[in-house]
Design a protein around this motif. Structure first.
Motif, PDB file in Angstrom:
ATOM      1  N   UNK A  21       0.838  -1.213   0.000  1.00 14.35           N
ATOM      2  CA  UNK A  21       0.000   0.000   0.000  1.00 14.35           C
ATOM      3  C   UNK A  21       0.866   1.254   0.000  1.00 14.35           C
ATOM      4  N   UNK A  22       2.076   1.156   0.519  1.00 12.75           N
ATOM      5  CA  UNK A  22       2.966   2.317   0.528  1.00 12.75           C
ATOM      6  C   UNK A  22       3.322   2.771  -0.885  1.00 12.75           C
ATOM      7  N   UNK A  23       3.289   1.851  -1.852  1.00 12.11           N
ATOM      8  CA  UNK A  23       3.541   2.244  -3.239  1.00 12.11           C
ATOM      9  C   UNK A  23       2.429   3.161  -3.727  1.00 12.11           C
ATOM     10  N   UNK A  63       9.224  13.108  -6.528  1.00  9.64           N
ATOM     11  CA  UNK A  63       8.668  12.738  -5.224  1.00  9.64           C
ATOM     12  C   UNK A  63       8.007  11.372  -5.287  1.00  9.64           C
ATOM     13  N   UNK A  64       7.301  11.106  -6.391  1.00  9.62           N
ATOM     14  CA  UNK A  64       6.691   9.783  -6.574  1.00  9.62           C
ATOM     15  C   UNK A  64       7.766   8.717  -6.681  1.00  9.62           C
ATOM     16  N   UNK A 121      11.426   3.851  -2.419  1.00 11.86           N
ATOM     17  CA  UNK A 121      11.545   3.522  -1.004  1.00 11.86           C
ATOM     18  C   UNK A 121      10.620   2.361  -0.675  1.00 11.86           C
ATOM     19  N   UNK A 122       9.393   2.419  -1.216  1.00 10.72           N
ATOM     20  CA  UNK A 122       8.438   1.343  -0.979  1.00 10.72           C
ATOM     21  C   UNK A 122       8.908   0.039  -1.610  1.00 10.72           C
ATOM     22  N   UNK A 160       7.955  -1.614  12.780  1.00 13.63           N
ATOM     23  CA  UNK A 160       8.051  -0.688  11.655  1.00 13.63           C
ATOM     24  C   UNK A 160       6.893   0.301  11.654  1.00 13.63           C
ATOM     25  N   UNK A 161       5.738  -0.094  12.202  1.00 13.76           N
ATOM     26  CA  UNK A 161       4.642   0.853  12.323  1.00 13.76           C
ATOM     27  C   UNK A 161       5.022   1.990  13.262  1.00 13.76           C
ATOM     28  N   UNK A 162       5.653   1.644  14.375  1.00 13.90           N
ATOM     29  CA  UNK A 162       6.105   2.664  15.318  1.00 13.90           C
ATOM     30  C   UNK A 162       7.197   3.537  14.691  1.00 13.90           C
ATOM     31  N   UNK A 163       8.116   2.905  13.957  1.00 12.97           N
ATOM     32  CA  UNK A 163       9.170   3.665  13.280  1.00 12.97           C
ATOM     33  C   UNK A 163       8.582   4.591  12.223  1.00 12.97           C
ATOM     34  N   UNK A 164       7.619   4.083  11.453  1.00 12.58           N
ATOM     35  CA  UNK A 164       7.026   4.902  10.397  1.00 12.58           C
ATOM     36  C   UNK A 164       6.269   6.095  10.958  1.00 12.58           C
ATOM     37  N   UNK A 165       5.736   5.960  12.175  1.00 13.13           N
ATOM     38  CA  UNK A 165       5.077   7.088  12.814  1.00 13.13           C
ATOM     39  C   UNK A 165       6.054   8.243  12.994  1.00 13.13           C
TER      40      UNK A 165
END
Length: 448
Positions: free
Chosen positions: A58-60, A243-244, A250-251, A276-281
């Motif tokens: 989904x990050x893509x 930016x895309x 990265x994704x 990784x959810x905590x890191x991504x926050x």
């Protein structure tokens, strides 16, 4: 309320503008955290692993929406700072039209190819059904993701960071409640988590677009405003495409890393997914503040007030470091407790994985935050080649080192060590580019 970022004390202006952005991204991340929390606590460890596995894909899609956000936001900021309101509106309409076409193409690709993408990252067969179900529902909600991101980009370009914060605070809180209702109340599985996000994002998107269009209508312009301009599209694309590409690669890099992690089994996958959810926050918060610096820099460049750009960089670094200190300490010493929010009866390996991941990364938040502020300045000035060099250096180092170090005696821990190395090298490059930028007296002609 629209806000001119070209007047007032730079540090005060930037802090007042960026603090609501920080609040907004916390609530934005609550969407994903809520999904993981509900999946892990009410369904099980495998469900958490499935949601985390799909999340990398989904990050893509988010990368494309983010690129449209940034491209529109920077160009609208420059026109707003220069008080060219007709061209500013044309930039908005042009972005909306072109983004709708791009979104439709991505939806078609996602609907037809979700299983192939999941197979590409070595998704375990036991997680395939739930991962695909979550991903399919997410793809149908892509229009909400795209147009909400564009709306928030327009608000930021106009100097308004409070309105998107209000939308996100309400919608993300509702998302947590609906997540729990669907999963714990209606006994839905991973599909309940996905539908909750779909519904809440849809409501926030519609409301945001209504408000932003009304806001634009109140800005008076002489003559008829063009609804589409190839020239303006070109200007937006110069910012949006890099930016895309940045976010997409990265994704893709994260997907490549995820494929390595998947080889260590569901427990490591679950621990990494929570960590990784905590890191991504944190990283997304810094990125969003960097976007705020982009809007600040773009408005001042549009108004030809280059000296304020350097003051903005200093203020931005102070802001992110104030945030770094408590977050780094929390993650380093309190990681185990935070991870247990996502996991019901977690295995020792899952907790160990998440804790190790957070403790390796947390001290380096002070480093990567400087890079993201510097990236914001470069992007606001339209210096996308420099921006891309720093970004791809970070990405390539992290991916290559993840594959190499995973095969050493370090195992999965070696993967986590790749992050700070990539961050550190890329930060040095960004600082070199910033200090040789056009806001210095000898380089001012580069913006003319």
């Amino acid at each position: 309320m629209n806000k001119d970022l070209t007047v007032g004390k730079p540090e005060k202006v930037l802090w007042k503008f960026c603090l609501p952005l920080f609040g907004s991204i916390i609530f934005q991340q609550l969407y994903n955290i809520a999904d993981s929390f509900v999946a892990g606590r009410f369904i099980g460890e495998d469900a958490l692993a499935a949601v985390g596995n799909s999340y990398e894909i989904t990050l893509i899609y988010i990368a494309f929406a983010f690129g449209c956000n940034i491209g529109c936001s920077v160009i609208v900021s420059q026109y707003f700072g220069a008080k060219k309101y007709g061209k500013m509106k044309t930039a908005v309409y042009t972005t909306l039209i072109s983004s709708a076409v791009l979104c439709a193409l991505l939806m078609m690709t996602g609907i037809l190819g979700s299983k192939g993408l999941l197979q590409l990252i070595n998704t375990p067969e036991a997680l395939m059904v739930d991962s695909k179900l979550y991903l399919d529902i997410y793809v149908w909600g892509l229009p909400f993701v795209f147009f909400y991101n564009i709306a928030t980009g327009i608000f930021s370009a106009l100097g308004d960071s409070k309105t998107p914060f209000i939308f996100l605070a309400v919608s993300s809180t509702a998302n947590i409640a609906v997540d729990i209702l669907f999963v714990a109340g209606f006994h839905m599985g991973v599909d309940g988590v996905a539908w909750a996000t779909f519904l809440c994002q849809g409501v926030s998107c519609v409301l945001a677009m209504v408000v932003v269009m009304r806001r634009l209508q109140k800005i008076h312009v002489e003559g008829k405003v063009k609804k589409f301009s190839r020239h303006v599209l070109g200007r937006v694309a110069v910012i949006a495409i890099p930016s895309i590409l940045q976010q997409s690669f990265i994704s893709i890099g994260n997907i490549a890393i995820q494929s390595v992690i998947n080889g260590f089994g569901p427990a490591v996958m679950a621990g990494y997914s929570a960590g990784v959810k905590l890191n991504n926050l944190v990283i997304t918060s810094f990125t969003t503040l960097g976007n705020g610096v982009s809007n600040y820099a773009a408005q001042n460049i549009g108004a030809q007030k280059l000296s304020r750009v350097k003051d903005g960089f200093k203020a931005g670094v102070k802001l992110v470091w104030v945030l770094c200190l408590p977050l780094s300490l929390l993650y380093f010493f309190g990681g185990s407790a935070l991870l247990r929010l996502f996991l019901t009866e977690p295995t020792e390996l899952a907790i160990h994985t998440g804790v190790t991941f957070l403790r390796i990364l947390a001290p380096f938040y002070f480093v990567v935050s400087v890079k993201l502020v510097g990236d914001g300045i470069l992007r606001g000035a339209g210096l996308m080649k420099r921006f891309m060099v720093a970004t791809f250096t970070d990405l390539v180092l992290r991916v290559v080192l993840a594959f190499v170090l995973a095969k050493t005696v370090l195992g999965a821990t070696g993967i986590w060590c790749a992050w700070p190395i990539g961050w550190s090298v890329a930060t040095i490059i960004t600082l070199v580019f910033y200090h040789t930028g056009p806001w210095n007296k000898q380089g001012a002609e580069q913006l003319n």
